[in-house]
Structures are given as structure tokens and as C-alpha cells.
Design a protein around this motif. Structure first.
Motif, PDB file in Angstrom:
ATOM      1  N   MET A 237       0.825  -1.197   0.000  1.00 47.86           N
ATOM      2  CA  MET A 237       0.000   0.000   0.000  1.00 47.86           C
ATOM      3  C   MET A 237       0.865   1.255   0.000  1.00 47.86           C
ATOM      4  SD  MET A 237      -3.061   0.982   2.671  1.00 47.86           S
ATOM      5  CE  MET A 237      -1.961   0.888   4.103  1.00 47.86           C
ATOM      6  N   LEU A 238       1.956   1.235   0.784  1.00 48.15           N
ATOM      7  CA  LEU A 238       2.881   2.366   0.808  1.00 48.15           C
ATOM      8  C   LEU A 238       3.584   2.511  -0.532  1.00 48.15           C
ATOM      9  CD1 LEU A 238       4.370   4.584   2.389  1.00 48.15           C
ATOM     10  CD2 LEU A 238       6.009   2.843   3.117  1.00 48.15           C
ATOM     11  N   ALA A 239       3.969   1.382  -1.136  1.00 49.35           N
ATOM     12  CA  ALA A 239       4.647   1.425  -2.426  1.00 49.35           C
ATOM     13  C   ALA A 239       3.766   2.050  -3.501  1.00 49.35           C
ATOM     14  CB  ALA A 239       5.071   0.015  -2.839  1.00 49.35           C
ATOM     15  N   VAL A 240       2.485   1.733  -3.483  1.00 49.86           N
ATOM     16  CA  VAL A 240       1.561   2.305  -4.460  1.00 49.86           C
ATOM     17  C   VAL A 240       1.459   3.815  -4.282  1.00 49.86           C
ATOM     18  CG1 VAL A 240      -0.853   2.384  -5.196  1.00 49.86           C
ATOM     19  CG2 VAL A 240       0.243   0.186  -4.749  1.00 49.86           C
ATOM     20  N   GLY A 241       1.377   4.269  -3.022  1.00 47.66           N
ATOM     21  CA  GLY A 241       1.306   5.705  -2.766  1.00 47.66           C
ATOM     22  C   GLY A 241       2.568   6.440  -3.207  1.00 47.66           C
ATOM     23  N   ILE A 242       3.735   5.846  -2.915  1.00 47.16           N
ATOM     24  CA  ILE A 242       4.997   6.469  -3.313  1.00 47.16           C
ATOM     25  C   ILE A 242       5.122   6.480  -4.836  1.00 47.16           C
ATOM     26  CG2 ILE A 242       7.511   6.264  -3.200  1.00 47.16           C
ATOM     27  CD1 ILE A 242       7.184   5.012  -0.446  1.00 47.16           C
ATOM     28  N   ALA A 243       4.713   5.398  -5.485  1.00 49.36           N
ATOM     29  CA  ALA A 243       4.778   5.333  -6.945  1.00 49.36           C
ATOM     30  C   ALA A 243       3.886   6.397  -7.572  1.00 49.36           C
ATOM     31  CB  ALA A 243       4.380   3.938  -7.426  1.00 49.36           C
ATOM     32  N   GLY A 244       2.713   6.596  -7.003  1.00 42.86           N
ATOM     33  CA  GLY A 244       1.832   7.645  -7.508  1.00 42.86           C
ATOM     34  C   GLY A 244       2.438   9.026  -7.362  1.00 42.86           C
ATOM     35  N   HIS A 245       3.103   9.267  -6.222  1.00 46.73           N
ATOM     36  CA  HIS A 245       3.774  10.554  -5.999  1.00 46.73           C
ATOM     37  C   HIS A 245       4.890  10.764  -7.018  1.00 46.73           C
ATOM     38  CE1 HIS A 245       7.109  12.891  -4.143  1.00 46.73           C
ATOM     39  NE2 HIS A 245       6.111  13.735  -3.881  1.00 46.73           N
ATOM     40  N   ASP A 246       5.707   9.730  -7.244  1.00 48.64           N
ATOM     41  CA  ASP A 246       6.795   9.848  -8.219  1.00 48.64           C
ATOM     42  C   ASP A 246       6.259  10.063  -9.635  1.00 48.64           C
ATOM     43  OD1 ASP A 246       8.695   9.554  -6.278  1.00 48.64           O
ATOM     44  OD2 ASP A 246       9.047   7.418  -6.639  1.00 48.64           O
ATOM     45  N   PHE A 247       5.159   9.414  -9.932  1.00 50.12           N
ATOM     46  CA  PHE A 247       4.561   9.579 -11.252  1.00 50.12           C
ATOM     47  C   PHE A 247       4.089  11.015 -11.472  1.00 50.12           C
ATOM     48  CE2 PHE A 247       0.770   9.494 -14.001  1.00 50.12           C
ATOM     49  CZ  PHE A 247       1.325   8.988 -15.158  1.00 50.12           C
ATOM     50  N   LEU A 248       3.510  11.611 -10.428  1.00 50.35           N
ATOM     51  CA  LEU A 248       3.051  12.995 -10.540  1.00 50.35           C
ATOM     52  C   LEU A 248       4.215  13.959 -10.735  1.00 50.35           C
ATOM     53  CD1 LEU A 248       0.308  13.094  -7.750  1.00 50.35           C
ATOM     54  CD2 LEU A 248      -0.029  13.025 -10.223  1.00 50.35           C
ATOM     55  N   LEU A 249       5.374  13.621 -10.171  1.00 43.65           N
ATOM     56  CA  LEU A 249       6.552  14.476 -10.315  1.00 43.65           C
ATOM     57  C   LEU A 249       7.333  14.176 -11.583  1.00 43.65           C
ATOM     58  CD1 LEU A 249       7.894  14.582  -6.640  1.00 43.65           C
ATOM     59  CD2 LEU A 249       6.423  16.231  -7.818  1.00 43.65           C
ATOM     60  N   GLY A 250       6.853  13.229 -12.381  1.00 38.71           N
ATOM     61  CA  GLY A 250       7.522  12.927 -13.638  1.00 38.71           C
ATOM     62  C   GLY A 250       8.640  11.911 -13.537  1.00 38.71           C
ATOM     63  N   GLN A 251       8.823  11.266 -12.390  1.00 32.96           N
ATOM     64  CA  GLN A 251       9.883  10.266 -12.213  1.00 32.96           C
ATOM     65  C   GLN A 251       9.294   8.878 -12.467  1.00 32.96           C
ATOM     66  OE1 GLN A 251      12.122  10.748  -8.594  1.00 32.96           O
ATOM     67  NE2 GLN A 251      11.919  12.979  -8.621  1.00 32.96           N
ATOM     68  N   THR A 252       9.021   8.632 -13.741  1.00 28.28           N
ATOM     69  CA  THR A 252       8.321   7.413 -14.122  1.00 28.28           C
ATOM     70  C   THR A 252       9.138   6.156 -13.827  1.00 28.28           C
ATOM     71  OG1 THR A 252       7.272   8.685 -15.907  1.00 28.28           O
ATOM     72  CG2 THR A 252       7.075   6.280 -15.997  1.00 28.28           C
ATOM     73  N   ASP A 253      10.441   6.206 -14.103  1.00 25.52           N
ATOM     74  CA  ASP A 253      11.285   5.026 -13.896  1.00 25.52           C
ATOM     75  C   ASP A 253      11.305   4.606 -12.429  1.00 25.52           C
ATOM     76  OD1 ASP A 253      11.838   5.041 -16.571  1.00 25.52           O
ATOM     77  OD2 ASP A 253      13.759   6.089 -16.381  1.00 25.52           O
ATOM     78  N   ARG A 254      11.483   5.580 -11.538  1.00 30.32           N
ATOM     79  CA  ARG A 254      11.509   5.242 -10.112  1.00 30.32           C
ATOM     80  C   ARG A 254      10.135   4.791  -9.627  1.00 30.32           C
ATOM     81  NH1 ARG A 254      13.811   9.303  -5.503  1.00 30.32           N
ATOM     82  NH2 ARG A 254      11.757  10.247  -5.723  1.00 30.32           N
ATOM     83  N   ALA A 255       9.092   5.377 -10.208  1.00 28.38           N
ATOM     84  CA  ALA A 255       7.733   4.962  -9.844  1.00 28.38           C
ATOM     85  C   ALA A 255       7.505   3.490 -10.183  1.00 28.38           C
ATOM     86  CB  ALA A 255       6.707   5.848 -10.550  1.00 28.38           C
ATOM     87  N   LEU A 256       7.941   3.074 -11.364  1.00 25.16           N
ATOM     88  CA  LEU A 256       7.792   1.666 -11.755  1.00 25.16           C
ATOM     89  C   LEU A 256       8.656   0.765 -10.879  1.00 25.16           C
ATOM     90  CD1 LEU A 256       7.773   2.007 -15.653  1.00 25.16           C
ATOM     91  CD2 LEU A 256       5.827   1.543 -14.145  1.00 25.16           C
ATOM     92  N   ALA A 257       9.865   1.246 -10.539  1.00 26.32           N
ATOM     93  CA  ALA A 257      10.777   0.441  -9.726  1.00 26.32           C
ATOM     94  C   ALA A 257      10.197   0.171  -8.338  1.00 26.32           C
ATOM     95  CB  ALA A 257      12.132   1.132  -9.610  1.00 26.32           C
ATOM     96  N   ILE A 258       9.687   1.217  -7.671  1.00 28.95           N
ATOM     97  CA  ILE A 258       9.158   1.020  -6.316  1.00 28.95           C
ATOM     98  C   ILE A 258       7.842   0.260  -6.367  1.00 28.95           C
ATOM     99  CG2 ILE A 258       7.845   3.186  -6.245  1.00 28.95           C
ATOM    100  CD1 ILE A 258       9.749   1.421  -3.370  1.00 28.95           C
TER     101      ILE A 258
END
Length: 332
Positions: A237-258
Motif C-alpha cells: 500500500m505504501l509502495a503504491v502511494g509512493i509510486a503515484g507521488h513519483d509519477f506525478l513528479l515525472g519520475q516514471t522510472d523510479r515509480a515503476l521500480a518502487i
């Protein structure tokens, strides 16, 4: 009806009435009392081991109580301290989100209002930090109550058991023993296995978050450990939230990784390493029923439902087993 049986029923009725009155009067601390009783249930075997090795029961009870006190302080302090000290950094992190998130679907663009959600979340974090600071005296009193009550329960662990057997007809004593075994197994699973898994989750999460370049590595690792107590969802659940945050900031690669490493590495590895070694005394409660008890308990009675929900479901499952067997369990 014999006088002995009548006396037993009268005492049982008085015990129930006084118990209800006590719950009403002491409602402000009922959660602390409940958690203390369940912790004493789990720590009783450790106290018995010390007594069996020649340690006086008062000293054994004191040592086990001190151990529990230190564990509670160690678990609570980092989270409370981190949330209070790092609230500004968390709020600043939320402030970096865009006010609106455009989402395009079927040729139509929708603008999602992120700014309002960020504002409400920031206010909630501020209120939480100041609430913890304002309630620090009450928290200390609850911790003191936990310590004193735990010591008393460990010092005289058989007092409640004798009372229960006294007011229960002898033909039902084996049922009480069966419920006792189920309670012990359930609480062992809820506390010991979950706690051990959470402890191992911290270093695993720390390595993953550090490798991916996150700033608040310690906070995220602590939250990952705590989320191990949440059935099924867990650190995912935390990983999904962090991935969504990274996606909003444009850090797609890190979002997919986490999004991949969070549920698999952080969520699964501690389970694989810890649970098989400690599974011999689990509650034998299916994950689906555990989830129902957890969610239902939290929604119904609040924080206390984390333990009370799965526990009552486990007792219900035990009663169903007793009825389906068609016979009473043997003593053991």
C-alpha cells in the motif's frame, strides 16, 4: 438446583455486571487494558521459562515487564518523534505536487484537483503532530498503566483462570481449555510473528529506498515495518502511494521500480524468512478470515480492533470447529 450451582451462577452474574460497570467507568483506558491483557497472554510462557530456571516469580515478572516496556518504547518513539520533527519536510514534499493533474481518456482530458487533497492532508499532519505533543502526558499515563497492569498479571497469572473455572460447570472445562489454546495461538501470530516480520522489514526497506534514491529513507522504512501488521495490503500500500507521488513528479522510472520492488522485496522477503520458522504456533486462521476480523474490528471499535477483530474471529472459528466435531476436545 443445588446451592453450589446457584452460588456459581450468582457469582458469574455478579462478575459480568461488575465487568460491564468497570468497562463503562474505565472506558478511557479500556484499549490499554485490553492490549495489556493480550500482551501478558503472549509473555506468560517467557515468564514461566524464567521461573523454571530458578528465577523468583517476582523477579521473573519484573524482568519480562521491563522487556515489554522497552519494546513498546522502542516501537513508539521513532514513529512519534519522526512524525513530529519531520512534519514540515513531509508537508513540503506534498507541496511539490501540482495543483491539478490532467488525465486523458477516450480523447477527453479531465483535470483532477490535487491541491485540495494536499491542503487537507497537510492540515491533518499538523493536527496529528500537535495532538501527539499535547497528549504526551496522557500517553505517559497510559504507558505507566500498561507497565503496572502487566506486572500484576504476570505476577498472578492463574487468578483469572481459577475464577473462570470456578464459575464454569466442570463439563465445560475442556471447552475453556480449547478456547485458551486458540487465544494463545492467535495472539502469538498477531504479536510475535508480525513483530518479527516488521523488525526484519525495516532493514530490507531501508536498502530498497536508499538504492532508489529516496530522501526520507528512515521514515519510509519505519512505515513499511508498521504496515506489516496490516493484512494482505502491507507495505504494498505504501509502495503504491509512493509510486503515484513519483509519477506525478515525472519520475516514471523510479515509480515503476518502487511499484515492483515494494510489494515483492519489502513485502514478501521478510514473510519468507520469518513466518516459516515461527509458524508452529500460529492461529491456523485463514488470511481471508484474518482480513475480515482486522477490517471489521478497526471499523467497529477503532485501534483496539487490530487485535480484537482477528481474535474474536479466531474464537468463532474455534466454536464452529467444536460444534462440527460433534464432541468436546480432550484435555491437554
Amino acid at each position: 438446583m443445588s446451592s453450589l450451582r446457584r452460588r456459581r451462577y450468582v457469582l458469574a452474574g455478579l462478575l459480568a455486571a461488575i465487568g460491564l460497570i468497570a468497562v463503562g467507568i474505565l472506558w478511557a483506558v479500556v484499549e490499554t487494558v485490553f492490549f495489556t491483557v493480550t500482551v501478558a497472554y503472549v509473555l506468560y510462557p517467557l515468564r514461566q521459562r524464567l521461573v523454571g530456571r530458578g528465577v523468583p516469580r517476582r523477579i521473573a515478572s519484573g524482568l519480562v515487564t521491563t522487556f515489554a516496556f522497552l519494546v513498546v518504547v522502542i516501537l513508539i518513539s521513532p514513529l512519534v518523534w519522526t512524525l513530529f520533527r519531520r512534519r514540515d519536510a513531509i508537508i513540503e514534499l506534498l507541496g511539490n505536487l501540482p495543483d491539478e493533474l490532467p488525465i486523458e481518456a477516450f480523447g477527453v482530458t479531465y483535470n483532477v484537483d490535487v491541491g485540495g487533497l494536499v491542503t487537507s492532508t497537510s492540515n491533518a499532519l499538523r493536527d496529528l503532530a500537535f495532538s501527539v505533543a499535547a497528549d504526551s502526558v496522557f500517553i505517559l499515563l497510559q504507558l505507566t498503566l500498561f507497565t503496572i497492569l502487566l506486572y500484576g498479571l504476570l505476577l498472578r497469572p492463574s487468578a483469572v483462570g481459577r475464577a473462570v473455572f470456578e464459575i464454569t460447570p466442570p463439563s465445560y472445562h475442556d471447552v475453556i481449555r480449547a478456547l485458551h489454546r486458540r487465544i494463545g495461538g492467535t495472539l502469538y501470530a498477531l504479536y510475535v510473528i508480525q513483530a518479527a516480520t516488521a523488525v526484519l522489514t525495516f532493514p530490507v526497506a531501508f536498502l530498497v529506498f536508499f538504492a532508489l534514491g529516496y530522501e526520507d529513507v528512515f521514515v519510509l522504512s519505519v512505515l513499511s515495518g508498521i504496515l506489516q501488521f496490516f493484512p494482505i495490503v502491507g507495505p504494498g500500500m505504501l509502495a503504491v502511494g509512493i509510486a503515484g507521488h513519483d509519477f506525478l513528479l515525472g519520475q516514471t522510472d523510479r515509480a515503476l521500480a518502487i511499484l515492483i520492488l515494494g510489494p515483492t522485496i519489502i513485502g514478501v522477503v521478510p514473510d519468507v524468512l520469518i513466518r516459516p520458522k515461527l509458524a508452529t504456533r500460529q492461529a491456523h486462521l485463514p488470511a481471508s478470515l484474518y482480513f475480515v476480523g482486522f477490517v471489521g474490528g478497526v471499523l467497529t471499535v477503532g485501534v483496539i480492533g487490530i487485535i480484537a477483530g482477528p481474535l474474536i474471529v479466531a474464537l468463532l472459528a474455534e466454536m464452529v470447529d467444536l460444534l462440527s466435531d460433534g464432541k468436546m476436545p480432550e484435555e491437554g
